[in-house]
Write an enzyme that holds these catalytic residues in place. Structure first.
Site, PDB file in Angstrom:
ATOM      1  N   GLU A 159      49.921  69.363  35.345  1.00 20.02           N
ATOM      2  CA  GLU A 159      50.394  68.185  35.972  1.00 20.02           C
ATOM      3  C   GLU A 159      49.948  66.907  35.538  1.00 20.02           C
ATOM      4  OE1 GLU A 159      48.793  68.218  39.921  1.00 20.02           O
ATOM      5  OE2 GLU A 159      49.392  66.209  40.309  1.00 20.02           O
ATOM      6  N   ASP A 218      46.327  69.190  40.073  1.00 24.24           N
ATOM      7  CA  ASP A 218      45.178  68.535  40.705  1.00 24.24           C
ATOM      8  C   ASP A 218      45.003  69.045  42.085  1.00 24.24           C
ATOM      9  OD1 ASP A 218      44.914  66.563  38.630  1.00 24.24           O
ATOM     10  OD2 ASP A 218      46.104  64.951  40.032  1.00 24.24           O
ATOM     11  N   ASP A 248      49.128  66.530  46.472  1.00 26.11           N
ATOM     12  CA  ASP A 248      50.317  66.494  45.618  1.00 26.11           C
ATOM     13  C   ASP A 248      50.118  67.746  44.665  1.00 26.11           C
ATOM     14  OD1 ASP A 248      51.556  64.540  46.222  1.00 26.11           O
ATOM     15  OD2 ASP A 248      50.829  63.046  45.081  1.00 26.11           O
TER      16      ASP A 248
END
Ligand code: 0RA
Length: 647
Positions: free
Chosen positions: A432, A505, A509
């Site tokens: 990501e 992460d 999100d």
């Protein structure tokens, strides 16, 4: 006590009993051969094996209720109200039937085959395997007004079958404690058992199956009983997707080759959710029954469309993918002697079943379409839209291919590929964000680790049709990098990497992006998931440093333990202690990222497995569909503890 088994002295072992001991010994020596594995999967398999016997009794028409209890010590009880395992003495083996069932391999409760038309049980290994792999097992049989009891230790009977006196009712109760000498994991997962039992209840209309977890603070019973059977299953699986017709199409048929039952329903979504079962066993890998079903669907829907002038001139006929878009379907067949093939032995081999299913579906579906013209029309309208989108996607792909050919390079520009090409050695990290991607590129071992950074939230494939999915840059980059193609064009052998590792992460999100990626793999490259190629990286949550010492914590508990240790019990207030909470992968430098998350010798990876494709399906459709609330709840609940994302 006319039926009481005659006690046999220790010395008078029959050759049959010596066989028994040898057989059980073989099971304990190579448990994997009988139950697949000694990890969590095998542990849960023990329960299914026992439950399958009770369900056989239900399928034969003698049992209405099966109850499963998980006890405090992770022992299990399975109770049914069937006829009870026979307790009379077997004429040649000279032991009670129930003892034979508990000690003879491949016999299970089914030693008298003529009693059953068909029977479940994954490998049909039976309850004797459960007995051999249990520290202890107790069986109680209620029959003919009496209660019988026997106890075993690691497959060896402690006493002869005992007549405990008069008792009411009928049925069998089996309790066992999986042997910690055998299993690497001995704690039962309630969700895993629950979803399997729910599936069993859907597949056996009217059968009541309940489960109690006595380990919970306030144990509650969950009861599954579906008078609607497969039709109710389909509605459950459809979840929040909007139906194109109610009720689902349903039929059952008895053919010489198989008993066939099918329910299906179209919705406004874009995915296909077909689940097939043979004798209650989920045939993940499909097989002849699925082939027959697909052929019949394509043919019958095309025939109807042509006959009713629903296809325009410009439309070619509808493809299999077209007529299955937005379809939720459960096919359950019962076969006398199923042949299971494939990697996980979940592919039906019996070729005669194909024709039987195809003919039955052709016949019943054609009638249903004739009788429900409004439903038929919306189904064909939907298939036509799918066909047109697919055509558009094909054109776009051809264009992209030409462009690629001109530019020379086929692999996406953002991919930092590895130098080895043997897929069994290589892995790709899907990372990501560009900054974490940068660190990963610097920190990696470039010989076998490839990095593909992706921008933030990828497209939610649950809510997009194939043409939009394929026009998405992030999605296209993943497809080209992985190399297998998608859906019907999927080819596992073409995979360019042996591990696909999702690295996001450790925040909400990140969890969302991870779920989007998993949805993508589940919908477009399901076999990759089934074959165990997909992993989730586990970056640390904290760095704890004191002086020159530094440690990484992957959970709150671990942080507490480390702090205690390095401060000699003083805790977080201790001087010189530095606790850093990682909010994102980007906060780690390349060396740290390598050491904590990427280095095969020190990292932990979580492999994504699929216990039940049907369950995963409903999770994904609920999660990634149009309703926002269930998604928000799920993601928050699982944001940090990915472990709970038990697909
Ligand atoms: C063989 C014959 C009969 C019942 C069973 C097996 C049986 C096995 C299990 C295992 C768990 N629950 C079970 N319930 C029944 C029927 C014998 C008869 O009464 O005719």
């Amino acid at each position: 006590m006319a039926e009481s088994p005659s006690p046999s002295s220790q010395s008078d072992y029959t050759s049959g009993q010596i066989q028994v001991l040898k057989g059980l010994e073989a099971v304990r020596k190579r448990p994997g051969m009988y139950i697949g594995s000694t990890s969590a999967r095998g542990l849960h398999h023990l329960v299914y094996e026992v439950v399958d016997n009770s369900i056989d009794e239900a399928m034969a028409g003698y049992c209405t209720h099966v109850e499963v209890v998980i006890h405090q010590d992770d022992s299990i009880t399975v109770v049914d109200d069937g006829r009870g395992i026979p307790v009379d003495i077997h004429p040649t083996e000279r032991v009670p039937g129930v003892e034979l069932a508990m000690t003879t391999l491949h016999a299970g409760g089914k030693f008298d085959k003529s009693n059953y038309k068909v029977s479940g049980g994954l490998h049909g290994v039976g309850v004797s395997v459960v007995n051999a792999l249990s520290e202890w097992l107790e069986v109680e049989v209620r029959r003919d007004g009496r209660l019988w009891h026997q106890r075993y230790h690691r497959g060896i009977k402690q006493k002869e079958l005992e007549d405990m006196g008069p008792a009411e009712g009928r049925g069998t109760r089996v309790s066992f404690k999986p042997d910690a000498e055998i299993f690497t994991e001995t704690v039962y997962n309630l969700d895993t058992l629950t979803s399997r039992l729910r599936e069993m209840a859907f597949l056996n209309r009217g059968l009541r199956i309940s489960i109690v977890d006595e380990r919970a603070k306030e144990p509650e019973e969950e009861v599954f009983q579906y008078e609607g059977g497969l039709s109710e299953y389909v509605v459950y699986l459809r979840g929040a997707r909007q139906a194109l017709h109610e009720p689902p199409f349903y039929f059952d048929a008895e053919k010489p080759e198989a008993e066939i039952e099918l329910a299906m329903q179209y919705d406004a979504g874009f995915s296909e959710n077909t689940h097939t079962f043979v004798n209650n066993i989920n045939t993940h890998e499909g097989g002849s029954h699925l082939t027959g079903l697909k052929a019949a669907l394509t043919r019958t829907i095309n025939d109807y469309a042509k006959k009713n002038n629903l296809l325009k001139k410009a439309d070619h006929s509808l493809s299999g993918d077209d007529v299955r878009e937005g379809l939720t379907c459960v096919l359950s067949v019962r076969v006398m002697e199923p042949q299971f093939e494939g990697q996980t032995k979940t592919k039906l081999g019996n070729s005669e079943v194909r024709g039987a299913v195809e003919a039955a579906v052709n016949e019943h579906l054609a009638i249903w379409l004739e009788e429900n013209p409004k439903s038929a029309k919306s189904i064909i309208e939907k298939s036509l839209q799918a066909a047109r989108a697919r055509e558009a996607a094909r054109k776009a792909r051809d264009l992209a291919r030409k462009k690629n050919a001109l530019e020379g390079g086929v692999l996406p520009g953002k991919l930092a590929d590895c130098s080895l090409s043997d897929a069994s050695m290589t892995e790709i990290f899907i990372v990501e964000g560009d900054s974490a991607g940068g660190s990963a590129k610097q920190g990696r071992d470039r010989s076998f680790q490839a990095i593909l950074p992706i921008k933030g939230k990828i497209l939610n494939v649950e809510r997009a049709r194939i043409d939009r999915v394929l026009s998405n840059d992030e999605v296209r980059a993943m497809i080209t990098a992985i190399g297998t193609g998608i859906r019907d064009d999927f080819d596992l052998a073409a995979a360019r990497y042996g591990k696909i590792i999702i690295m996001t992460d450790a925040d909400v999100d990140g969890a969302h992006i991870r779920t989007l990626l998993l949805t993508f793999f589940f919908r477009q490259m399901r076999e990759l998931m089934e074959a165990g190629y997909i992993y989730i990286a586990q970056p640390p949550l904290y760095r704890v440093a004191k002086g020159k010492e530094e440690y990484y914590a992957y959970s709150e508990d671990q942080r507490r333990d480390i702090v205690k240790r390095v401060t000699n019990g003083k805790g977080e207030e201790a001087r010189g202690l530095n606790i850093q909470r990682y909010k994102g992968l980007g906060e780690m430098n390349p060396d740290q990222l390598w050491a904590t998350t990427m280095d095969p010798s020190s990292r932990t990876l979580m492999q994504v497995t699929m216990e039940s494709a049907a369950e995963a399906d409903s999770i994904f459709s609920r999660l990634m569909g149009d309703d926002v609330e269930p998604r928000r709840q799920f993601i928050e609940k699982n944001a940090r503890y990915v472990r709970n994302l038990d697909i």
